[in-house]
Design a protein around this motif. Structure first.
Motif, PDB file in Angstrom:
ATOM      1  N   MET A   1      62.522  31.589  10.645  1.00  0.00           N
ATOM      2  CA  MET A   1      63.275  30.837   9.820  1.00  0.00           C
ATOM      3  C   MET A   1      62.233  30.543   8.787  1.00  0.00           C
ATOM      4  O   MET A   1      61.118  29.987   9.017  1.00  0.00           O
ATOM      5  CB  MET A   1      63.864  29.774  10.344  1.00  0.00           C
ATOM      6  CG  MET A   1      64.526  28.718   9.261  1.00  0.00           C
ATOM      7  SD  MET A   1      65.392  27.444   9.863  1.00  0.00           S
ATOM      8  CE  MET A   1      66.780  28.259  11.066  1.00  0.00           C
ATOM      9  N   ASP A  51      59.586  23.925  16.995  1.00  0.00           N
ATOM     10  CA  ASP A  51      58.966  25.207  17.496  1.00  0.00           C
ATOM     11  C   ASP A  51      58.540  25.320  18.817  1.00  0.00           C
ATOM     12  O   ASP A  51      59.088  26.367  19.858  1.00  0.00           O
ATOM     13  CB  ASP A  51      58.078  25.939  16.504  1.00  0.00           C
ATOM     14  CG  ASP A  51      58.503  26.140  15.039  1.00  0.00           C
ATOM     15  OD1 ASP A  51      59.996  26.206  15.048  1.00  0.00           O
ATOM     16  OD2 ASP A  51      57.765  26.472  14.234  1.00  0.00           O
ATOM     17  N   GLN A  88      68.432  28.805  19.306  1.00  0.00           N
ATOM     18  CA  GLN A  88      67.720  29.891  19.657  1.00  0.00           C
ATOM     19  C   GLN A  88      66.446  29.648  19.354  1.00  0.00           C
ATOM     20  O   GLN A  88      66.180  29.203  18.244  1.00  0.00           O
ATOM     21  CB  GLN A  88      68.377  31.209  19.225  1.00  0.00           C
ATOM     22  CG  GLN A  88      67.534  32.478  19.548  1.00  0.00           C
ATOM     23  CD  GLN A  88      68.193  33.880  18.921  1.00  0.00           C
ATOM     24  OE1 GLN A  88      69.208  33.708  18.124  1.00  0.00           O
ATOM     25  NE2 GLN A  88      67.443  34.771  18.979  1.00  0.00           N
ATOM     26  N   CYS A  90      62.947  29.769  17.514  1.00  0.00           N
ATOM     27  CA  CYS A  90      62.699  30.358  16.208  1.00  0.00           C
ATOM     28  C   CYS A  90      61.418  29.841  15.810  1.00  0.00           C
ATOM     29  O   CYS A  90      60.959  28.781  16.383  1.00  0.00           O
ATOM     30  CB  CYS A  90      63.749  30.013  15.317  1.00  0.00           C
ATOM     31  SG  CYS A  90      64.054  28.198  14.710  1.00  0.00           S
ATOM     32  N   GLN A  91      60.779  30.279  14.572  1.00  0.00           N
ATOM     33  CA  GLN A  91      59.434  29.829  14.176  1.00  0.00           C
ATOM     34  C   GLN A  91      59.705  29.534  12.831  1.00  0.00           C
ATOM     35  O   GLN A  91      60.119  30.383  12.021  1.00  0.00           O
ATOM     36  CB  GLN A  91      58.368  30.919  14.255  1.00  0.00           C
ATOM     37  CG  GLN A  91      57.063  30.539  14.191  1.00  0.00           C
ATOM     38  CD  GLN A  91      56.466  29.691  15.111  1.00  0.00           C
ATOM     39  OE1 GLN A  91      56.735  29.998  16.355  1.00  0.00           O
ATOM     40  NE2 GLN A  91      55.441  28.721  14.803  1.00  0.00           N
ATOM     41  N   HIS A  92      59.451  28.485  12.316  1.00  0.00           N
ATOM     42  CA  HIS A  92      59.491  27.753  11.101  1.00  0.00           C
ATOM     43  C   HIS A  92      58.116  28.073  10.408  1.00  0.00           C
ATOM     44  O   HIS A  92      57.000  27.974  10.867  1.00  0.00           O
ATOM     45  CB  HIS A  92      59.728  26.310  10.895  1.00  0.00           C
ATOM     46  CG  HIS A  92      61.026  26.069  11.669  1.00  0.00           C
ATOM     47  ND1 HIS A  92      61.466  26.074  12.812  1.00  0.00           N
ATOM     48  CD2 HIS A  92      62.156  25.796  10.755  1.00  0.00           C
ATOM     49  CE1 HIS A  92      62.923  25.577  13.182  1.00  0.00           C
ATOM     50  NE2 HIS A  92      63.111  25.603  11.927  1.00  0.00           N
TER      51      HIS A  92
END
Length: 99
Positions: A1, A51, A88, A90-92
């Motif tokens: 994201m 994260d 779920q 995610c990686q920001h």
């Protein structure tokens, strides 16, 4: 994201009243580098923590806080924590912070 964030105009309303008994408003502009740097550090820490382990964010939320997620109203630490940890993984990546 990928996340882009904007600070907009930051304002602080003074609790003190002026000589006429009116509340005063102080506008902090984009030139306040200490405030911008603090906001950037907060955002970087928030998303790094989100994260890695969203449950670690629980102390940032108060019981009276309301969060809207997918049209549902969530109130309080436990409800918000349940929502954050159910997402779920995610990686920001923060690309911009506009102030």
């Amino acid at each position: 994201m990928i996340t882009g964030l904007s600070c907009g105009t930051l304002q602080r309303v003074s609790e003190a009243k002026n000589q006429k008994g009116e509340k005063t408003t102080t506008t902090l502009d984009g030139g306040n580098l200490d405030l911008i740097a603090a906001a950037k550090r907060f955002l970087e820490n928030y998303y790094r923590t989100f994260d890695a382990n969203p449950a670690d964010l629980v102390n940032l939320y108060r019981e009276e806080l309301v969060m809207i997620s997918d049209g549902r109203k969530l109130q309080g630490k436990e409800a918000i924590l349940a929502q954050l940890t159910s997402l779920q993984h995610c990686q920001h990546q923060i690309l911009t912070i506009g102030c």
